[in-house]
Design an enzyme around this catalytic site. Structure first.
Site, short mmCIF file in Angstrom:
data_model
loop_
_atom_site.label_atom_id
_atom_site.label_comp_id
_atom_site.label_asym_id
_atom_site.label_seq_id
_atom_site.Cartn_x
_atom_site.Cartn_y
_atom_site.Cartn_z
N GLN A 48 44.15 101.80 -35.48
CA GLN A 48 44.94 103.02 -35.31
C GLN A 48 44.18 103.83 -34.28
O GLN A 48 43.10 104.36 -34.57
CB GLN A 48 45.08 103.77 -36.65
CG GLN A 48 45.97 103.01 -37.60
CD GLN A 48 45.32 102.72 -38.92
OE1 GLN A 48 44.11 102.75 -39.05
NE2 GLN A 48 46.12 102.42 -39.92
N HIS A 99 36.56 107.82 -34.90
CA HIS A 99 35.54 106.91 -34.39
C HIS A 99 36.26 105.56 -34.32
O HIS A 99 36.78 105.09 -35.33
CB HIS A 99 34.37 106.86 -35.37
CG HIS A 99 33.19 106.06 -34.91
ND1 HIS A 99 31.90 106.39 -35.29
CD2 HIS A 99 33.07 104.95 -34.14
CE1 HIS A 99 31.06 105.52 -34.76
NE2 HIS A 99 31.75 104.63 -34.07
N HIS A 138 37.56 102.06 -34.69
CA HIS A 138 37.24 101.03 -35.68
C HIS A 138 38.37 100.03 -35.79
O HIS A 138 39.52 100.38 -35.62
CB HIS A 138 36.88 101.61 -37.05
CG HIS A 138 37.89 102.53 -37.64
ND1 HIS A 138 38.14 103.82 -37.18
CD2 HIS A 138 38.75 102.37 -38.69
CE1 HIS A 138 39.06 104.40 -37.91
NE2 HIS A 138 39.47 103.53 -38.83
N HIS A 156 39.99 97.28 -38.35
CA HIS A 156 40.07 96.79 -39.73
C HIS A 156 40.24 95.28 -39.70
O HIS A 156 41.04 94.76 -38.91
CB HIS A 156 41.29 97.38 -40.45
CG HIS A 156 41.23 98.85 -40.64
ND1 HIS A 156 40.80 99.44 -41.81
CD2 HIS A 156 41.55 99.87 -39.80
CE1 HIS A 156 40.87 100.75 -41.69
NE2 HIS A 156 41.32 101.05 -40.48
#
Length: 120
Positions: A101, A112, A114, A116
């Site tokens: 996202q 930050h 990232h 998943h």
């Protein structure tokens, strides 16, 4: 415990951080981190959506992928590929969901970057 199990499987990882790491406004304990590359880290998700749900983050805290350097972007996705296989092997998975996202309007809750990783 989950991070230690993954770390034991990880080969070729750079040295893991000995100090807490910033993940947006959160502080990540070194015990949650199980894989490190030159510019990225892999950590267990404290609120997993499924068994084996982990995150890969750049070491530098930036809000969106547009803020990553070319080197950080390449390192992030190479790390995702390594960690994805590690987690899939650990869970006997034959597939994996990858999710990003990128920005608040995309549903990003931690500013930050990232990725998943959810083994299936």
């Amino acid at each position: 415990e989950e991070a230690a199990n993954y770390a034991a499987r990880a080969m070729g990882s750079d040295s893991l951080p000995a100090e807490p790491v910033a993940f947006g406004r959160f502080t990540i304990s070194p015990s949650q981190i199980f894989y490190a590359s030159a510019l990225s880290l892999a950590l267990v998700n404290l609120k997993p959506l499924a068994p084996g749900h982990v995150l890969v983050i750049p070491r530098r805290c930036v809000p969106t992928t547009a803020n990553l350097t070319a080197e950080e972007l390449v390192d992030l996705w190479l790390t995702v590929r390594v960690v994805q296989q590690l987690v899939m092997d650990a869970h006997g998975a034959t597939g994996c969901n990858l999710g990003v996202q990128d920005g608040k309007d995309a549903g990003q809750s931690v500013p930050h970057v990232h990725v998943h990783i959810l083994p299936r």
